[in-house]
Design an enzyme around this catalytic site. Structure first.
Site: not given
Ligand code: TGC
Ligand code: FAD
Length: 390
Positions: A139, A244, A345, A369-370
């Site tokens: 969001e 996922c 270059g 994706e994190g």
């Molecule tokens: P936390 O308390 O650690 O975890 C909550 C619950 O989730 C479980 N869990 C997982 N399960 C499966 N896979 C994982 N990687 C998991 N990580 C945690 C955990 O065991 C717990 O389960 P339960 O049963 O105890 O409830 O949650 P938190 O709020 O402290 O967050 C941890 C953190 C920071 C690692 C997580 O929020 C995170 O990974 N943040 C990054 C967000 C992110 O990656 N967003 C991506 C959006 S999608 C995208 O970017 C698509 S891009 C397009 C493309 O892929 O091409």
């Molecule tokens: P923020 O979370 O605001 O982070 C900004 C900076 O702060 C980063 O350097 C980060 O590492 C740092 N930071 C944040 N928290 C901490 C901490 N605790 N300690 C140290 N540093 C920290 N999302 C979806 O759900 N679905 C999609 O299909 C999808 N596709 C995408 C496609 C594109 C082209 C892009 C750019 C993004 C997409 N995303 C999607 C979103 C993507 O997953 C987020 O951009 C990403 O998770 C980071 O969130 P943010 O951009 O809000 O950055």
């Protein structure tokens, strides 16, 4: 294999591919080179993509949700899925995103958490690329910390009313079905929101200078009413969407090896033919040092991807191991592409060569994706037992 690709395989990893894996890899490599590569400059420069057409072609190739079983999916191994991600990303990260968001995020969410009815309704058409899905977790004010999401779903009899905004959603405006994660009184839940549902719109994000060959949208949910039958019944809590992400991150670990390989192969060819001071620039020690560092780093990314493939195929991969791969491989791929650009270059800054295009795409991959920092903290937590996110 091209001569440059052969030379880059210093550890002879290619010889160890099983026949089935090689066939799949070569089929997708041919499709990527014949169908995608000739157009990628135009798609990237124009910021457009014939995504519906391409989704159907990827579907015909059998790569959408290829690692899922049944419902029109081929039940391939995780390693085969990884090989496919690498071949598609060797052309462009945006094209791999099209494949991985469809298969690993949208389809996987329905496959892992959906009802039988939801699976029958969506998965076969999505596997064919006739229906497109997106995954709405992020969001405007909730990126790395999805637990802070504001999108809310409230019960209203047999329906749910969903309100909120999702940001940066790949394939958002194309999607026939959006997997939307929302906060409810019982915790985070997933909902299937169909295109055309009143109150739901998906305007595109413009002016990107990275991942230009990919559709990125906002999702606006203005009191969107969906029946309870559209809730993913098996997804409870944040572990639903995070599960996922583990699937999609695995594909990225492999995918970026393709982008780095492609940049390095182009650079090896260029360095051999570009002459300065009376000899090919490949003959200078400083260039050779760069090439050696990059080639070793590339093979290390490939070894990491293979190991994670083995673990996933053995059914014993853990999320922190996928974070290891995302952390190590995206950073390495980005560094390879940046360094490769220096060898080209001035020519390196144009789209005539793929190198800087890969590098700017990888800036997004480093973040989505994190972020790299999130994966650093996941590894830090695994090593120390101390969570440092908050
Ligand atoms: P936390 O308390 O650690 O975890 C909550 C619950 O989730 C479980 N869990 C997982 N399960 C499966 N896979 C994982 N990687 C998991 N990580 C945690 C955990 O065991 C717990 O389960 P339960 O049963 O105890 O409830 O949650 P938190 O709020 O402290 O967050 C941890 C953190 C920071 C690692 C997580 O929020 C995170 O990974 N943040 C990054 C967000 C992110 O990656 N967003 C991506 C959006 S999608 C995208 O970017 C698509 S891009 C397009 C493309 O892929 O091409
Ligand atoms: P923020 O979370 O605001 O982070 C900004 C900076 O702060 C980063 O350097 C980060 O590492 C740092 N930071 C944040 N928290 C901490 C901490 N605790 N300690 C140290 N540093 C920290 N999302 C979806 O759900 N679905 C999609 O299909 C999808 N596709 C995408 C496609 C594109 C082209 C892009 C750019 C993004 C997409 N995303 C999607 C979103 C993507 O997953 C987020 O951009 C990403 O998770 C980071 O969130 P943010 O951009 O809000 O950055």
């Amino acid at each position: 294999m091209s001569d440059a690709l052969n030379r880059l395989d210093l550890l002879d990893l290619d010889s160890d591919l099983a026949d089935d894996d090689r066939l799949m890899r070569d089929t997708v490599r041919k499709f990527a080179n014949d169908r995608l590569r000739p157009h990628i400059r135009e798609w990237f420069e124009d910021g457009t993509l014939p995504a519906r057409e391409l989704a159907q072609e990827f579907g015909a190739l059998g790569v959408l949700g290829m690692h899922l079983h049944g419902y029109g999916c081929q039940g391939a191994t995780a390693s085969q899925y990884g090989l496919v991600c690498a071949e598609v990303e060797a052309v462009d990260s945006g094209l791999r995103s099209l494949v991985s968001v469809q298969g690993s995020l949208a389809m996987y969410a329905i496959y892992a958490y959906g009802s039988e009815e939801q699976k029958e309704r969506w998965l076969p058409g999505m596997a064919k690329g006739e229906l497109i899905g997106c995954f709405g977790l992020t969001e405007p004010d909730s990126g790395s910390d999805p637990g802070s999401m504001r999108t809310r779903a409230v019960r209203d009899g047999g329906d749910w009313i969903i309100s909120g905004n999702k940001m940066w959603i790949t394939n958002g405006s194309l999607a026939d079905v959006a997997v939307v994660w929302a906060r409810t009184d019982e915790g985070v839940r997933g909902f299937l929101v169909e295109r055309g549902t009143p109150g739901f719109s998906a305007p595109d994000v413009h002016h990107k200078i990275s991942l230009r060959a990919s559709v990125t949208s906002e999702l606006i949910l203005d009191d969107v009413r969906v029946p309870d039958a559209n809730r993913l019944p098996e997804a409870t809590g944040l572990k639903g969407p995070l599960g996922c992400l583990t699937e999609a991150r695995f594909g990225i670990v492999w995918g970026v090896t393709g982008a780095a390989r492609d940049a390095l192969a182009a650079t090896l060819d260029y360095a051999g033919s570009r002459t300065q001071f009376g000899k090919p620039i490949a003959g200078f020690q400083l260039t050779q040092r760069k090439l050696a560092e990059m080639a070793v780093s590339l093979q290390q990314t490939q070894l990491t991807a293979r190991r994670l493939g083995e673990l996933k195929d053995a059914g014993r991969i853990a999320p922190h191991q996928v974070s290891f791969g995302k952390f190590a491989n995206v950073r390495a791929a980005l560094e390879i592409c940046r360094e490769a650009r220096s060898i080209l270059g001035g020519s390196g800054i144009t789209t005539e060569y793929p190198v800087l295009r890969h590098a700017v795409n990888l800036e997004t991959v480093y973040t989505y994706e994190g972020t790299h920092e999130v994966h650093t903290l996941i590894l830090g937590s695994q090593l120390t037992g101390i969570d440092a996110f908050r």
